[in-house]
Design a protein around this motif. Structure first.
Motif, PDB file in Angstrom:
ATOM      1  N   SER A 106     -81.412 -14.524  36.752  1.00 26.13           N
ATOM      2  CA  SER A 106     -81.965 -13.915  37.958  1.00 26.13           C
ATOM      3  C   SER A 106     -81.477 -14.688  39.166  1.00 26.13           C
ATOM      4  CB  SER A 106     -83.499 -13.943  37.908  1.00 26.13           C
ATOM      5  OG  SER A 106     -84.052 -13.436  39.104  1.00 26.13           O
ATOM      6  N   GLY A 107     -80.906 -13.980  40.117  1.00 26.92           N
ATOM      7  CA  GLY A 107     -80.462 -14.624  41.346  1.00 26.92           C
ATOM      8  C   GLY A 107     -79.416 -15.697  41.135  1.00 26.92           C
ATOM      9  N   GLY A 108     -78.589 -15.532  40.123  1.00 29.00           N
ATOM     10  CA  GLY A 108     -77.548 -16.512  39.851  1.00 29.00           C
ATOM     11  C   GLY A 108     -78.009 -17.695  39.035  1.00 29.00           C
ATOM     12  N   SER A 113     -71.032 -14.949  37.396  1.00 33.50           N
ATOM     13  CA  SER A 113     -72.176 -14.657  38.269  1.00 33.50           C
ATOM     14  C   SER A 113     -73.216 -15.770  38.226  1.00 33.50           C
ATOM     15  CB  SER A 113     -72.826 -13.335  37.862  1.00 33.50           C
ATOM     16  OG  SER A 113     -73.517 -13.457  36.626  1.00 33.50           O
ATOM     17  N   ARG A 127     -82.449 -22.800  41.932  1.00 35.60           N
ATOM     18  CA  ARG A 127     -82.400 -21.743  42.955  1.00 35.60           C
ATOM     19  C   ARG A 127     -81.834 -22.282  44.263  1.00 35.60           C
ATOM     20  NH1 ARG A 127     -88.040 -20.630  40.912  1.00 35.60           N
ATOM     21  NH2 ARG A 127     -87.782 -18.996  39.299  1.00 35.60           N
ATOM     22  N   THR A 132     -77.903 -21.235  46.246  1.00 37.20           N
ATOM     23  CA  THR A 132     -77.669 -20.762  47.612  1.00 37.20           C
ATOM     24  C   THR A 132     -76.453 -21.444  48.248  1.00 37.20           C
ATOM     25  OG1 THR A 132     -79.082 -22.437  48.682  1.00 37.20           O
ATOM     26  CG2 THR A 132     -80.150 -20.412  47.897  1.00 37.20           C
TER      27      THR A 132
END
Length: 266
Positions: free
Chosen positions: A10-12, A47, A204, A208
């Motif tokens: 999820s989200g990388g 990814s 997370r 970014t």
């Protein structure tokens, strides 16, 4: 994916969770195979920008399944029964591949350790770039108590983290250390009351960042001390030559000046 390991992306951020809590996530042939399968799949997934290696239940991994020690005493090696494609890397044995596959990823791997990480369970954490541990976690190089030596890359990686003398003491005694002492020794990065939550938060945050810069940083730090100075310095310059002026690097600069979150491509 095998029922021994769950993978969620999820989200990388990919979370790889050992999923045999009723057996304290002990390592049996199916667990070895699932770990290697998960790591190999993530290694080839562009990814993914960070990985968290965690476990379900109160323990990270209690080491080799106890039933396997009777097989070893008879001269059998259960991990050798795992059906795997040939390896073109330095790790050939199944246990070594279960650890080294995480070092082959070009994104950071963060281990979240609670409860027991013993023997092979401890060695599994050595494949990670960062180890977050609960203060009361219990870690040990336990193989000597079974008449064995660490054989999942532990003898080669452990001295790099804690020094040869500490590695020797831990290996020859099987002494159990707390998460707090593990940090003091260099066996873990830092403590966290909730290692999994902290690891996911850190992953997370890393996700970014410019993914190309992250991959280069992991690559450069991974060879530090393993190549001569000239090769290490040259690799730094190769990284800068590729990064400077690239679309993602330009986006990082623009986002900083504009006070917004960057939108990076793969």
């Amino acid at each position: 994916m095998s029922d021994r390991v769950n993978v969620e992306i999820s989200g990388g951020v990919a979370e790889v969770r050992l999923s045999r809590p009723e057996k304290r996530n002990a390592l049996d042939p199916a667990m070895f195979g699932a770990i290697i399968e998960a790591g190999t799949a993530l290694r080839d997934d562009r990814s993914v920008r960070a990985v968290v290696l965690s476990a379900e239940g109160p323990d990270f991994c209690a080491g080799l399944d106890r039933s396997s020690f009777r097989d070893l005493a008879r001269g059998d090696r259960p991990s050798a029964t795992v059906d795997l494609p040939p390896s073109d890397g330095p790790a050939k044995a199944t246990g070594q591949r279960a650890v080294h596959v995480w070092r082959e990823l070009e994104v950071p791997v963060i281990a979240a350790v609670q409860g027991h990480a013993l023997g092979g369970g401890l060695q599994l954490t050595l494949g990670a770039d960062i180890r977050l541990v609960a203060p009361d976690a219990r870690l040990a190089v336990l193989e000597i108590l079974w008449g064995l030596v660490p054989d999942m890359t532990g003898t080669q990686v452990l001295p790099e983290l804690v020094g040869r003398d500490v590695a020797t003491e831990l290996t020859l005694t099987g002494r159990v250390v707390s998460g707090t002492e593990a940090v003091t020794l260099g066996l873990a990065t830092r403590t966290a009351e909730d290692p999994r939550a902290e690891a996911l938060s850190l992953a997370r945050q890393i996700a970014t960042r410019n993914p190309e810069a992250v991959r280069w940083a992991v690559r450069l730090l991974g060879v530090a001390g393993r190549v001569d100075a000239a090769a290490g310095f040259a690799a730094e310059q190769d990284a800068m030559a590729e990064l400077i002026g690239s679309p993602n690097q330009a986006e990082a600069v623009a986002a900083r000046f504009e006070g917004r979150e960057p939108a990076f491509g793969m």
